[in-house]
Design an enzyme around this catalytic site. Structure first.
Site, short mmCIF file in Angstrom:
data_model
loop_
_atom_site.label_atom_id
_atom_site.label_comp_id
_atom_site.label_asym_id
_atom_site.label_seq_id
_atom_site.Cartn_x
_atom_site.Cartn_y
_atom_site.Cartn_z
N LYS A 22 0.82 -1.16 -0.10
CA LYS A 22 0.01 -0.13 0.19
C LYS A 22 0.77 1.30 0.05
O LYS A 22 0.84 2.19 -0.76
CB LYS A 22 -0.82 0.08 1.08
CG LYS A 22 -1.43 1.35 1.52
CD LYS A 22 -2.20 1.40 2.89
CE LYS A 22 -1.62 1.61 4.12
NZ LYS A 22 -1.29 2.96 4.22
N ASN A 23 2.05 1.21 0.96
CA ASN A 23 2.58 2.44 1.06
C ASN A 23 3.65 2.65 -0.05
O ASN A 23 4.08 3.91 -0.19
CB ASN A 23 3.43 2.55 2.37
CG ASN A 23 2.45 2.77 3.54
OD1 ASN A 23 1.19 2.98 3.17
ND2 ASN A 23 2.62 2.44 5.03
N CYS A 118 -4.29 13.02 12.57
CA CYS A 118 -5.27 11.75 12.18
C CYS A 118 -5.16 11.13 13.71
O CYS A 118 -4.54 11.49 14.49
CB CYS A 118 -4.54 10.76 11.07
SG CYS A 118 -3.17 10.03 11.74
N ARG A 123 0.93 14.81 12.42
CA ARG A 123 1.30 14.50 10.97
C ARG A 123 1.50 15.94 10.56
O ARG A 123 1.02 16.30 9.46
CB ARG A 123 0.29 13.89 10.35
CG ARG A 123 -0.43 12.50 10.98
CD ARG A 123 0.73 11.39 11.20
NE ARG A 123 1.21 10.76 9.97
CZ ARG A 123 0.44 9.73 9.32
NH1 ARG A 123 -0.70 9.35 9.81
NH2 ARG A 123 1.15 9.32 8.26
N ASP A 308 4.72 0.36 11.75
CA ASP A 308 3.48 -0.19 11.50
C ASP A 308 3.33 -1.47 11.90
O ASP A 308 2.24 -1.99 11.64
CB ASP A 308 3.41 -0.08 10.01
CG ASP A 308 3.50 1.40 9.43
OD1 ASP A 308 3.62 1.76 8.16
OD2 ASP A 308 3.28 2.32 10.24
N ARG A 400 -8.65 -0.21 4.69
CA ARG A 400 -7.73 0.83 3.94
C ARG A 400 -6.40 0.07 3.44
O ARG A 400 -5.86 0.48 2.70
CB ARG A 400 -7.23 1.88 4.93
CG ARG A 400 -8.68 2.75 5.24
CD ARG A 400 -8.20 4.03 6.05
NE ARG A 400 -7.07 4.79 5.64
CZ ARG A 400 -6.52 5.89 5.83
NH1 ARG A 400 -6.87 6.51 6.97
NH2 ARG A 400 -5.55 6.69 5.18
C1 EPZ Z 1 4.60 6.66 6.08
O1 EPZ Z 1 4.13 7.71 6.51
C2 EPZ Z 1 3.67 5.58 6.07
N1 EPZ Z 1 2.52 6.05 5.18
C3 EPZ Z 1 2.98 5.29 7.53
O2 EPZ Z 1 2.25 4.19 7.32
C4 EPZ Z 1 4.19 4.71 8.52
O3 EPZ Z 1 3.76 4.76 9.72
C5 EPZ Z 1 5.40 6.19 8.09
O4 EPZ Z 1 5.70 6.29 6.98
C6 EPZ Z 1 6.39 5.94 9.20
O5 EPZ Z 1 7.34 4.58 8.51
C7 EPZ Z 1 2.86 5.98 3.89
O6 EPZ Z 1 3.62 5.51 3.19
C8 EPZ Z 1 1.19 6.28 2.70
P1 EPZ Z 1 6.98 10.16 8.03
P2 EPZ Z 1 4.58 9.24 6.71
O7 EPZ Z 1 6.73 11.26 7.30
O8 EPZ Z 1 5.44 9.59 5.45
C9 EPZ Z 1 6.87 13.47 11.60
C10 EPZ Z 1 0.54 2.91 7.61
O9 EPZ Z 1 -0.27 2.34 8.83
N2 EPZ Z 1 6.58 14.18 10.61
O10 EPZ Z 1 8.12 9.14 7.92
O11 EPZ Z 1 3.63 10.39 6.86
C11 EPZ Z 1 5.49 12.45 11.62
O12 EPZ Z 1 4.37 13.36 12.29
C12 EPZ Z 1 1.01 4.41 7.90
O13 EPZ Z 1 0.51 2.35 6.74
C13 EPZ Z 1 6.81 15.48 10.64
O14 EPZ Z 1 7.02 16.07 12.06
O15 EPZ Z 1 5.60 9.32 7.78
C14 EPZ Z 1 5.68 11.17 12.49
O16 EPZ Z 1 5.68 11.51 13.77
C15 EPZ Z 1 0.66 5.02 9.06
N3 EPZ Z 1 7.06 16.56 9.93
C16 EPZ Z 1 7.18 11.05 11.86
O17 EPZ Z 1 7.77 12.24 11.20
C17 EPZ Z 1 6.97 16.07 8.62
O18 EPZ Z 1 6.84 16.95 7.80
C18 EPZ Z 1 7.14 9.80 10.72
O19 EPZ Z 1 6.39 10.62 9.56
C19 EPZ Z 1 6.67 14.71 8.32
C20 EPZ Z 1 6.51 13.92 9.12
#
Ligand code: EPZ
Length: 423
Positions: A22-23, A118, A123, A308, A400
């Site tokens: 998915k991701n 969320c 996020r 995850d 999802r």
């Molecule tokens: C991706 O989300 C995945 N989603 C998430 O999977 C996964 O948990 C996450 O990576 C971490 O591995 C998809 O790929 C669609 P991040 P993403 O940016 O890209 C903070 C699932 O269950 N952050 O690495 O949004 C954020 O709040 C989902 O399939 C900032 O602070 O993850 C989080 O605490 C859930 N500022 C951490 O970094 C930003 O600009 C990791 O976020 C971006 C992120």
């Protein structure tokens, strides 16, 4: 809203096919915005999130046609492009923010709604904004929308992210592919989904190297052409189903699985008393002998233990011998499955980013509620081995990210069914 009913039914045995990630697919689909030529994605998963991304891309003027019952996505974006990603769609799925980089690269401007928080966390988008600003984009927040523009086009740059954000890495890769000059992204995310996106962009003519490491170099090109790309196996679905025989006993082969996708997860399974054998078709999983042993888990960016899979691992540790401590270091609120597991008799204490799980002999079935995607499936896993019946409500969360979960588990002997919830 449907419900899923699970009854503890002893050891499992058989094979579970693992779908495309998915991701990965949610990052690959927006790549179609980068080229006028068609991009075809094979091994695509059939999930509601993919349908949401299809809706979003269609609203921007791209076309996504699901072929072979949705396992192949034929995408193209050759007409007029609408640069506005609307809140109504974006608020449903955070990954919508992955159209920001491609729109900026293709059009030089974009208006993308902030996704909003969320269940698992606020996020924010600051890391995306910093990364795209480094490429010359001017981005400001107005009425909940990011207004981004790059007059004269994006320019290559060297940029170090404060945190190895998966999404920000993906936005940067797609934007830098069409920027003028060379870009270097430092502290880049290393997830297999990043590697998959880089391989797809390279098939489209991008010049990228270093994906999978913390430093990725991109030589911008003038245009990208079409390609056909297979979506990588979903390591989170893989890890989830590996836990089914771990929790229930028996032996299950997860078809398409590779150790390399879940290395740190397998190390924890080994410590907990579960054996994983790589076969030519996938990963064979079974308990070594006797009761599961308690282990400590800390979630980290890849190649560390995946956030995850934290909820699913907690479901296993609820009946382990001893006390386990799980530390969630990626998201600020990702223990919502704990009180639901407690309804089934689990003994869990949550303090901030730590959850302490005192193993009990056996869980007891109960009505529980899904709160987010991975929490949902952890409740199903717990129900597979619990005494009696577990009824999981709000399973739209589950759909999802998991294709036909009840069919896949029933095929290996689980007593599980989906019922329409009239309420
Ligand atoms: C991706 O989300 C995945 N989603 C998430 O999977 C996964 O948990 C996450 O990576 C971490 O591995 C998809 O790929 C669609 P991040 P993403 O940016 O890209 C903070 C699932 O269950 N952050 O690495 O949004 C954020 O709040 C989902 O399939 C900032 O602070 O993850 C989080 O605490 C859930 N500022 C951490 O970094 C930003 O600009 C990791 O976020 C971006 C992120």
């Amino acid at each position: 809203m449907d419900k899923i009913i699970v009854r503890g039914n002893g050891p499992l045995s058989g094979q579970i096919p693992i779908a495309g990630a998915k991701n990965a697919c949610l990052a690959l689909m927006p790549a179609t915005l980068l080229s006028e030529e068609p991009l075809t994605l094979t091994n695509a998963p059939r999930l509601s999130d993919i349908r949401t991304m299809t809706q979003l891309l269609a609203s921007l003027g791209a076309e996504v046609t699901a072929l072979q019952e949705g396992k192949v996505l034929a995408t193209s974006c050759h007409g007029e492009i609408n640069p506005v990603a609307d809140y109504e769609i974006v608020r449903k799925m955070r990954a919508s923010n992955l159209v920001l980089g491609p729109l900026l690269a293709r059009l030089g401007h974009a208006v993308v709604s902030l996704p909003g928080g969320c269940a698992i966390g606020a996020r924010p988008m600051d890391i995306h904004i910093d990364a795209l600003s480094a490429l010359g984009a001017e981005i400001e927040l107005r009425e909940g929308y990011l207004h981004a523009k790059a007059a004269g086009g994006l320019r290559g740059a060297v940029h170090e992210m404060r945190f190895a954000s998966v999404g920000a890495t993906e936005n940067f890769l797609m934007a830098a592919s069409l920027a003028k000059g060379t870009s270097v992204l430092k502290n880049a995310a290393r997830e297999p989904e990043i590697v998959d996106l880089a391989q797809c962009l390279r098939a489209m003519g991008a010049q990228i190297e270093g994906e999978g490491t913390s430093t990725i170099t991109i030589q911008g090109v003038d245009r990208l052409h079409g390609a056909t790309h297979p979506v990588v196996t979903d390591r989170i679905e893989l890890g989830t189903y590996m836990l089914a025989p771990a929790i229930c006993g028996g032996e299950v082969e997860c078809l398409g699985g590779k150790i390399a996708l879940v290395e740190s997860f397998c190390e924890k399974l080994d410590a907990a008393g579960i054996s994983v054998e790589e076969t030519e078709r996938g990963l064979k999983v079974k308990r070594k002998n006797g009761r599961i042993r308690a282990v400590d888990v800390v979630t980290e960016p890849f190649p560390g233990f995946p956030t995850d899979l934290q909820a699913q691992m907690m479901a296993l540790l609820c009946t382990a011998e001893g006390t386990s401590v799980l530390e969630e270091k990626i998201f600020e609120n990702r223990f919502m499955h704990a009180p639901e597991l407690a309804r089934m008799g689990a003994r869990i204490e949550v303090h901030g980013g730590h959850a302490t799980v005192h193993g009990v002999e056996r869980l007891k079935g109960a009505p529980v509620m899904a709160t987010d995607l991975r929490a949902s499936v952890s409740l199903i896993l717990a129900g597979l081995a619990a005494e009696g019946e577990t009824v999981v409500s709000r399973v739209y969360h589950l759909d999802r990210g998991y294709e036909r979960v009840e069919e896949k588990l029933r095929a290996v002997g689980a007593q599980i069914e989906r019922v329409k919830d009239e309420a």
